[in-house]
Design an enzyme around this catalytic site. Structure first.
Site, PDB file in Angstrom:
ATOM      1  N   ARG A  67      39.004  14.935  61.173  1.00 39.09           N
ATOM      2  CA  ARG A  67      38.308  14.247  60.088  1.00 39.09           C
ATOM      3  C   ARG A  67      37.523  13.038  60.586  1.00 39.09           C
ATOM      4  NH1 ARG A  67      43.207  14.676  55.614  1.00 39.09           N
ATOM      5  NH2 ARG A  67      42.935  16.885  55.140  1.00 39.09           N
TER       6      ARG A  67
ATOM      7  N   ARG B  76      34.462  10.339  56.026  1.00 39.10           N
ATOM      8  CA  ARG B  76      35.595   9.627  55.452  1.00 39.10           C
ATOM      9  C   ARG B  76      35.508   8.110  55.622  1.00 39.10           C
ATOM     10  NH1 ARG B  76      40.037  12.897  54.098  1.00 39.10           N
ATOM     11  NH2 ARG B  76      41.562  11.304  54.608  1.00 39.10           N
TER      12      ARG B  76
ATOM     13  N   ARG C 273      26.195  10.809  51.996  1.00 38.39           N
ATOM     14  CA  ARG C 273      26.902  11.644  51.026  1.00 38.39           C
ATOM     15  C   ARG C 273      26.753  11.145  49.595  1.00 38.39           C
ATOM     16  NH1 ARG C 273      31.565  14.337  51.095  1.00 38.39           N
ATOM     17  NH2 ARG C 273      31.083  14.468  48.873  1.00 38.39           N
TER      18      ARG C 273
ATOM     19  N   ASP D 279      34.609  22.588  55.198  1.00 38.52           N
ATOM     20  CA  ASP D 279      35.834  22.533  54.403  1.00 38.52           C
ATOM     21  C   ASP D 279      36.487  23.904  54.440  1.00 38.52           C
ATOM     22  OD1 ASP D 279      37.378  22.797  51.615  1.00 38.52           O
ATOM     23  OD2 ASP D 279      37.247  20.682  52.159  1.00 38.52           O
TER      24      ASP D 279
ATOM     25  N   TYR E 262      45.866  27.681  48.007  1.00 34.13           N
ATOM     26  CA  TYR E 262      44.878  27.227  47.027  1.00 34.13           C
ATOM     27  C   TYR E 262      44.501  28.353  46.066  1.00 34.13           C
ATOM     28  CZ  TYR E 262      44.206  22.913  49.658  1.00 34.13           C
ATOM     29  OH  TYR E 262      44.401  21.703  50.263  1.00 34.13           O
TER      30      TYR E 262
END
Length: 355
Positions: free
Chosen positions: A35, A39, A48, A84, A163
């Protein structure tokens, strides 16, 4: 799908990262961060702004820029492809979205074999933007910091399945385990489907020029070794075997997987990622003659610099016992991390004596 014949030749073949994952002597301990692409970086937050996560992942120009940002700022030894784990599902038509503060949310959770059969297999035609982004990145990375390898990225079958079955993030994975134990035919069909999608997604990245791949199993730590070996490991192994045919190093990482490390290695990893809960010296004998990756507690980046670097030194020293060692955090960069502190950590590890 074939790997370009010269993809691991040339200057990248001599990179510290690729030498470490092959178990060869290194000029310094290589370092990158899970990551790291985004972030915590102010430049990431700027590009973003107003762009949804999955939209950003499907924009080649944004993917290139975001992936390059930490390489420019920190001088890390590898770039990790900005993506992702649910992006391949979105690409084949699964109705899902990533909701801020929640995570991936699936509109119609999988319950039956018919639900599984409605999910298309992934082909390169589903993700032309991935090919474009990787090719652009490989060109940029070839001249960044003297040549920086790109790591491809995909979610492992169990985590992605969770998920799809739960409909979103879950701490207990109750519905997932209920299907695994109570509807093994549906479970097997779903895991085979996801394994095929994950493998194809990695193959697209490798064909476009990625030098290594990481299979990320966020939730595998919820399983016992026996259940992992029976219900999950064969499907992760299927992904790793397909990518292994392309000749690139394969990293396998999970969170809370101390009790699964031997099996995760056996599934086909060249490098086993170790989270911060497991001392690296304890993990190395468990994974066999393989390189390891890890494993500084991500919260130590918030400690005074001398405390952080002292712990990093312990990890580098422990890593000497492995076939190869890639320094990393024991999980992802925390969003509130100070980028200057990560820069200090990077420089410390890279300057630490290898002998």
């Amino acid at each position: 799908m074939t790997r370009p014949a010269d993809a691991l030749a040339g200057p990248l073949a001599g990179s510290a990262f690729l030498k470490a994952v092959r178990g060869e002597p290194v000029p310094h301990t290589p370092v990158w961060y899970m990551r790291q692409a985004g972030r915590s970086l102010p430049e990431y937050l700027r590009v973003r702004e107003g762009v949804a996560m999955l939209d950003a992942c499907a924009d080649p120009d944004l993917v290139v820029e975001i992936t390059l940002q930490p390489v420019r700022r920190y001088g890390v030894d590898a770039a990790i492809f900005f993506s992702d784990i649910v992006l391949p599902l979105k690409a084949v038509g699964v109705d899902l979205d990533i909701k801020p503060g929640v995570g991936p949310v699936v509109a119609e959770p999988v319950r039956t074999v018919a639900d599984v059969e409605r999910i298309p297999d992934l082909t390169p035609e589903h993700v032309p933007f991935i090919t474009e982004a990787v090719r652009g990145l490989v060109g940029e990375l070839a001249v960044t910091n003297g040549g920086t390898p790109l790591i491809g990225f995909a979610g492992a079958p169990f985590t992605v399945a969770s998920y799809l079955v739960e409909g979103g993030p879950s701490k207990e994975h109750a519905r997932t385990k209920a299907m695994m134990f109570g509807a093994p035919d549906v479970w097997d069909a779903l895991m085979r489907k996801i394994a095929g999608i994950s493998a194809a997604f990695l193959e697209v990245q490798v064909a476009a020029g990625a030098s290594a791949v990481q299979l990320f199993d966020s939730w595998a730590g919820a399983l016992t070794p026996a259940d992992y070996e029976q219900y999950v490991m064969p499907h992760s192994a299927r992904v790793l075997a397909r990518v292994g045919q392309l000749g690139v190093p394969r990293i396998h990482f999970g969170v809370g997987t101390t009790n699964l490390l031997p099996l995760m290695a056996e599934a086909g990893a060249d490098v086993v990622g170790v989270d911060w809960r497991t001392p690296l010296g304890h993990a190395i004998p468990l994974v066999g003659d393989r390189a390891v990756q890890g494993n500084l507690d991500p919260t130590l980046v918030f400690a005074p610099a001398d405390v952080m670097t002292a712990r990093a030194a312990e990890i580098v020293e422990a890593g000497r016992a492995a076939r190869g060692h890639v320094f990393n955090l024991g999980h992802g960069v925390i969003p509130s991390t100070d980028p200057d502190q990560l820069k200090r950590l990077t420089e410390f590890v890279q300057s630490y004596p290898v002998e």
